[in-house]
Write a protein that holds these residues in place. Structure first.
Motif, PDB file in Angstrom:
ATOM      1  N   VAL A  12       0.847  -1.186   0.000  1.00 57.01           N
ATOM      2  CA  VAL A  12       0.000   0.000   0.000  1.00 57.01           C
ATOM      3  C   VAL A  12       0.887   1.241   0.000  1.00 57.01           C
ATOM      4  O   VAL A  12       1.765   1.403   0.845  1.00 57.01           O
ATOM      5  N   GLN A  13       0.640   2.114  -0.966  1.00 58.38           N
ATOM      6  CA  GLN A  13       1.393   3.358  -1.058  1.00 58.38           C
ATOM      7  C   GLN A  13       0.657   4.501  -0.376  1.00 58.38           C
ATOM      8  O   GLN A  13       1.271   5.397   0.190  1.00 58.38           O
ATOM      9  N   LYS A  14      -0.684   4.478  -0.433  1.00 60.45           N
ATOM     10  CA  LYS A  14      -1.504   5.520   0.151  1.00 60.45           C
ATOM     11  C   LYS A  14      -2.878   4.923   0.427  1.00 60.45           C
ATOM     12  O   LYS A  14      -3.341   4.068  -0.337  1.00 60.45           O
ATOM     13  N   ALA A  15      -3.536   5.374   1.497  1.00 61.59           N
ATOM     14  CA  ALA A  15      -4.865   4.849   1.819  1.00 61.59           C
ATOM     15  C   ALA A  15      -5.708   5.908   2.508  1.00 61.59           C
ATOM     16  O   ALA A  15      -5.177   6.809   3.164  1.00 61.59           O
ATOM     17  N   GLU A  16      -7.011   5.770   2.353  1.00 57.32           N
ATOM     18  CA  GLU A  16      -7.988   6.614   3.033  1.00 57.32           C
ATOM     19  C   GLU A  16      -9.136   5.727   3.512  1.00 57.32           C
ATOM     20  O   GLU A  16      -9.460   4.728   2.862  1.00 57.32           O
ATOM     21  N   ALA A  17      -9.743   6.114   4.621  1.00 55.83           N
ATOM     22  CA  ALA A  17     -10.895   5.391   5.161  1.00 55.83           C
ATOM     23  C   ALA A  17     -12.138   6.252   5.014  1.00 55.83           C
ATOM     24  O   ALA A  17     -12.105   7.456   5.280  1.00 55.83           O
ATOM     25  N   MET A  18     -13.233   5.623   4.585  1.00 55.56           N
ATOM     26  CA  MET A  18     -14.503   6.327   4.414  1.00 55.56           C
ATOM     27  C   MET A  18     -15.571   5.640   5.248  1.00 55.56           C
ATOM     28  O   MET A  18     -15.600   4.405   5.331  1.00 55.56           O
ATOM     29  N   LEU A  19     -16.430   6.425   5.847  1.00 60.23           N
ATOM     30  CA  LEU A  19     -17.516   5.895   6.652  1.00 60.23           C
ATOM     31  C   LEU A  19     -18.575   5.269   5.748  1.00 60.23           C
ATOM     32  O   LEU A  19     -19.058   5.899   4.807  1.00 60.23           O
ATOM     33  N   LYS A  20     -18.902   4.000   6.026  1.00 60.20           N
ATOM     34  CA  LYS A  20     -19.952   3.309   5.274  1.00 60.20           C
ATOM     35  C   LYS A  20     -21.259   3.330   6.062  1.00 60.20           C
ATOM     36  O   LYS A  20     -22.331   3.483   5.497  1.00 60.20           O
ATOM     37  N   GLY A  21     -21.164   3.185   7.377  1.00 62.71           N
ATOM     38  CA  GLY A  21     -22.350   3.185   8.223  1.00 62.71           C
ATOM     39  C   GLY A  21     -21.948   3.074   9.679  1.00 62.71           C
ATOM     40  O   GLY A  21     -20.795   2.808  10.009  1.00 62.71           O
ATOM     41  N   PHE A  22     -22.923   3.288  10.567  1.00 64.53           N
ATOM     42  CA  PHE A  22     -22.649   3.141  11.992  1.00 64.53           C
ATOM     43  C   PHE A  22     -23.949   2.938  12.743  1.00 64.53           C
ATOM     44  O   PHE A  22     -25.037   3.228  12.234  1.00 64.53           O
ATOM     45  N   ARG A  23     -23.810   2.439  13.969  1.00 63.16           N
ATOM     46  CA  ARG A  23     -24.947   2.326  14.880  1.00 63.16           C
ATOM     47  C   ARG A  23     -24.469   2.754  16.253  1.00 63.16           C
ATOM     48  O   ARG A  23     -23.472   2.223  16.753  1.00 63.16           O
ATOM     49  N   LEU A  24     -25.129   3.734  16.832  1.00 65.97           N
ATOM     50  CA  LEU A  24     -24.873   4.215  18.189  1.00 65.97           C
ATOM     51  C   LEU A  24     -26.130   3.990  18.997  1.00 65.97           C
ATOM     52  O   LEU A  24     -27.227   4.284  18.520  1.00 65.97           O
ATOM     53  N   ARG A  25     -25.974   3.498  20.242  1.00 64.08           N
ATOM     54  CA  ARG A  25     -27.160   3.333  21.069  1.00 64.08           C
ATOM     55  C   ARG A  25     -26.806   3.426  22.539  1.00 64.08           C
ATOM     56  O   ARG A  25     -25.708   3.054  22.944  1.00 64.08           O
ATOM     57  N   TYR A  26     -27.741   3.951  23.314  1.00 63.23           N
ATOM     58  CA  TYR A  26     -27.625   3.893  24.765  1.00 63.23           C
ATOM     59  C   TYR A  26     -28.055   2.507  25.212  1.00 63.23           C
ATOM     60  O   TYR A  26     -28.976   1.921  24.640  1.00 63.23           O
ATOM     61  N   ASN A  27     -27.417   1.998  26.254  1.00 65.46           N
ATOM     62  CA  ASN A  27     -27.737   0.666  26.742  1.00 65.46           C
ATOM     63  C   ASN A  27     -28.630   0.690  27.981  1.00 65.46           C
ATOM     64  O   ASN A  27     -28.914  -0.355  28.548  1.00 65.46           O
ATOM     65  N   ASN A  28     -29.057   1.878  28.419  1.00 69.31           N
ATOM     66  CA  ASN A  28     -29.884   1.939  29.632  1.00 69.31           C
ATOM     67  C   ASN A  28     -31.067   2.890  29.483  1.00 69.31           C
ATOM     68  O   ASN A  28     -31.374   3.649  30.378  1.00 69.31           O
ATOM     69  N   GLY A  29     -31.732   2.875  28.361  1.00 71.33           N
ATOM     70  CA  GLY A  29     -32.940   3.664  28.209  1.00 71.33           C
ATOM     71  C   GLY A  29     -32.795   4.807  27.217  1.00 71.33           C
ATOM     72  O   GLY A  29     -31.795   4.942  26.521  1.00 71.33           O
ATOM     73  N   ASP A  30     -33.811   5.638  27.196  1.00 71.78           N
ATOM     74  CA  ASP A  30     -33.909   6.752  26.264  1.00 71.78           C
ATOM     75  C   ASP A  30     -33.266   7.993  26.869  1.00 71.78           C
ATOM     76  O   ASP A  30     -33.452   8.283  28.047  1.00 71.78           O
ATOM     77  N   HIS A  31     -32.494   8.724  26.075  1.00 70.72           N
ATOM     78  CA  HIS A  31     -31.818   9.933  26.529  1.00 70.72           C
ATOM     79  C   HIS A  31     -31.898  10.993  25.433  1.00 70.72           C
ATOM     80  O   HIS A  31     -31.926  10.676  24.252  1.00 70.72           O
ATOM     81  N   HIS A  32     -31.874  12.256  25.848  1.00 73.87           N
ATOM     82  CA  HIS A  32     -31.739  13.349  24.885  1.00 73.87           C
ATOM     83  C   HIS A  32     -30.275  13.407  24.483  1.00 73.87           C
ATOM     84  O   HIS A  32     -29.382  13.354  25.319  1.00 73.87           O
ATOM     85  N   VAL A  33     -30.009  13.516  23.208  1.00 76.97           N
ATOM     86  CA  VAL A  33     -28.635  13.476  22.702  1.00 76.97           C
ATOM     87  C   VAL A  33     -28.071  14.890  22.611  1.00 76.97           C
ATOM     88  O   VAL A  33     -28.695  15.780  22.030  1.00 76.97           O
TER      89      VAL A  33
END
Length: 107
Positions: A32-53
């Motif tokens: 590899v001479q050069k590389a870049e990373a691109m976001l394909k997807g993600f999942r974020l979640r609280y594990n203890n209920g509903d919260h305002h972000v």
């Protein structure tokens, strides 16, 4: 010169109190001479209920290129409106690594 693509998924266990950072390495067919990373997807979640972000963060960095291996690090944060990182959060980040590789594969 050739352009190659690799997909990866970085998993984040339930954690509280810190911005999380995890890495994963992908391997290409040639040096590899050069590389870049691109976001394909993600999942974020609280594990203890509903919260305002208040804040969400997903950030990708290439942290190392060595021969035909590329290491990608992901920063991962979910903070509620209290301003503290006091609630457990988890999820995953999917990325695509695009690499400019040498024409001749390593043997």
């Amino acid at each position: 010169m050739a352009i190659e693509f690799r997909q990866l998924t970085i998993h984040f266990d339930p954690t509280r109190g810190i911005r999380q950072r995890e890495s994963q390495t992908v391997t290409f067919n040639s040096t590899v001479q050069k590389a870049e990373a691109m976001l394909k997807g993600f999942r974020l979640r609280y594990n203890n209920g509903d919260h305002h972000v208040l804040e969400e963060e997903v950030d990708l960095d290439i942290t190392r290129i060595s021969g035909n291996a590329v290491t990608v690090a992901a920063d991962f944060l979910l903070r509620d409106s209290s301003g503290n990182i006091d609630d457990p959060f988890s999820g995953y980040v999917q990325a695509v690594v695009v690499a400019d590789t040498a024409a001749n594969p390593q043997t």
